[in-house]
Design an enzyme around this catalytic site. Structure first.
Site, short mmCIF file in Angstrom:
data_model
loop_
_atom_site.label_atom_id
_atom_site.label_comp_id
_atom_site.label_asym_id
_atom_site.label_seq_id
_atom_site.Cartn_x
_atom_site.Cartn_y
_atom_site.Cartn_z
N TYR B 107 0.91 -1.20 -0.03
CA TYR B 107 0.07 0.04 0.01
C TYR B 107 0.90 1.16 0.04
CZ TYR B 107 -4.37 -2.46 1.07
OH TYR B 107 -5.43 -3.34 1.34
N TYR B 146 -0.78 -9.51 0.96
CA TYR B 146 0.16 -8.80 1.82
C TYR B 146 0.40 -9.47 3.34
CZ TYR B 146 -3.15 -5.92 3.56
OH TYR B 146 -4.25 -5.26 4.15
N HIS B 161 -10.59 -2.66 -1.78
CA HIS B 161 -11.70 -2.04 -0.71
C HIS B 161 -12.77 -1.41 -1.32
CE1 HIS B 161 -9.40 -2.85 3.25
NE2 HIS B 161 -8.54 -2.64 2.27
#
Lengths: 198, 236
Positions: B107, B146, B161
């Site tokens: 991210y 991850y 998301h």
């Protein structure tokens, strides 16, 4: 009939998606709901979000939704033309908590809106609370400590046992000429905030 | 005053419990007291509505919306589907916001310390509106899995998301879309927090050859069902 898509946590990394200012992008909303031209009494909402051990939560997201100073929502379901919309006020805000679990908004005090049966509700702001470690967002409300009479007649507050009502009432303070309402949010414990099955 | 149509109740069989001990941080963060009932007033039956005015032209294309000096690395994907209410009616003109890791499972968020490369040409966030049929469409890069510290050798399955508003504050939904056949799904405490297997399966996109663009990108179909108005109106 279809069934609802399950909720999942917002996770720890929502801010570049939902509040991306720090990443050089403009989000749909942030924690400043007012412009210079917005009508109404300027207020600052602030508070901290705590977990069940009283530790501040640094990765929560608070969303607010409120009426304008006349008590009108910017939404087709609120078609009460007698209360004007304010072209400089939308009514939705988002604030991620900081490292100390603190959030704040600059907004205006909402006007009262009717309940069912047209009883007026006390002025309030609608809250959604989400965070890493929370699988379904929670609904709550923020009321104002200087609205004693309206609060005592409010159908929602009255439906809550007395000891817990205070968890929804933001406490008025004045600081450097600014009107501040403080509401801490406790996810659990003695002072657990009232959350609703809205 | 308009005649307002009350909303359906939240279908708790479709949602996770607030506290789900295998996902450790829920234990101190999920409310412990019962939720209290809230009548649906104008406060609940209204909600934020955003339209095309908040969109920029590349917001729906995550392979292009953060490009600096080249194309982002990874497997290009199309993610598309319909947003519907529980009666199967489309939810038109509603905003969807998404965010995700890059192809390496990293991210861009400042707190993410996972030792995987950042992609200078990929931010990983986007938004779009549904059309009149409730259909939406994103172009992106397949996110990588991850690691996370929830449990030893814990890995999150590949996911995107999603955040949606629907027609009122009551239809708000924040969720995650997963990919079919991901071997991490049976091991993931977040995915498995929804007890009902059929409900969980609604979080998994379907591979779609129809959405797949030849010699360009694989297609995944992901429909989303939000709470909606009940069939019978109520007098406010």
């Amino acid at each position: 009939m279809s069934k609802e898509t399950p909720s999942q946590t917002v996770g720890p990394y929502f801010d570049y998606g939902l509040t991306p200012e720090r990443y050089g992008k403009t989000g749909i909303a942030n924690n400043i709901l007012t412009k210079k031209e917005t009508q109404g009494i300027r207020i600052r909402l602030e508070g901290q979000v705590f977990d069940g051990e009283g530790s501040p939560i640094s990765d929560a997201l608070i969303e607010i939704w409120q009426s304008n100073s006349q008590g009108r929502y910017r939404h087709p379901n609120d078609d009460r033309e007698e209360f004007a919309l304010d072209e400089h006020f939308h009514g939705f805000g988002r604030a991620p908590t900081n490292n100390n679990g603190e959030y704040w908004f600059e907004t205006i005090k909402p006007g009262p809106v009717p309940s069912r049966g047209n009883v007026l509700q006390a002025p309030h702001i609608n809250l959604i609370v989400m965070m890493r470690g929370m699988l379904v967002h929670a609904y709550s409300r923020l009321y104002f400590s200087d609205e004693l009479e309206a609060n005592s007649n409010d159908p929602v507050l009255s439906s809550i046992e007395e000891e817990r009502r205070g968890t929804l009432i933001a406490v008025r303070q004045e600081r450097a000429g600014q009107l501040i309402y403080r509401l801490d949010i406790h996810m659990q414990g003695e002072q657990e905030t009232v959350f609703f099955d809205a | 005053m308009a005649v307002l149509t009350d909303f359906t109740s939240r279908d708790w069989k479709s949602h996770p419990a607030y506290r789900h001990p295998p996902y450790k941080s829920t234990v101190l963060r999920g409310p412990s007291k019962p939720l209290l009932p809230l009548p649906h007033t104008l406060s609940e039956l209204t909600g934020p509505i955003y339209g095309h005015e908040v969109l920029e032209s590349l917001d729906h294309d995550l392979t292009k919306n953060a490009v600096r000096n080249g194309e982002p690395l990874g497997e290009r994907i199309i993610v598309s589907g319909r947003v519907l209410d529980e009666e199967g009616r489309p939810v038109p003109e509603t905003l969807i916001e998404i965010w995700q890791a890059n192809a390496a499972g990293r991210y861009i968020h400042r707190v993410d310390q996972h030792d995987a490369p950042i992609d200078a040409n990929f931010l990983g966030s986007g938004r779009c509106m549904t059309d009149q049929d409730g259909r939406y469409r994103f172009t992106s890069i397949k996110p990588g899995a991850y690691p996370w510290g929830n449990h030893p050798n814990g890995w999150r399955p590949q996911h995107i998301h999603f955040s949606l508003f629907g027609t009122s504050f009551l239809s708000r939904l924040v969720t995650q879309m997963y990919f079919p056949g991901d071997p991490l799904l049976p091991l993931d405490p977040i995915f498995n927090s929804t007890a009902d297997e059929e409900a969980r399966d609604r979080l998994v996109a379907k591979f779609s050859l129809d959405l797949t663009e030849p010699e360009w990108a694989l297609g995944y179909e992901f429909d989303i069902v939000l709470r909606g108005p009940q069939s019978t109106p109520m007098e406010n």
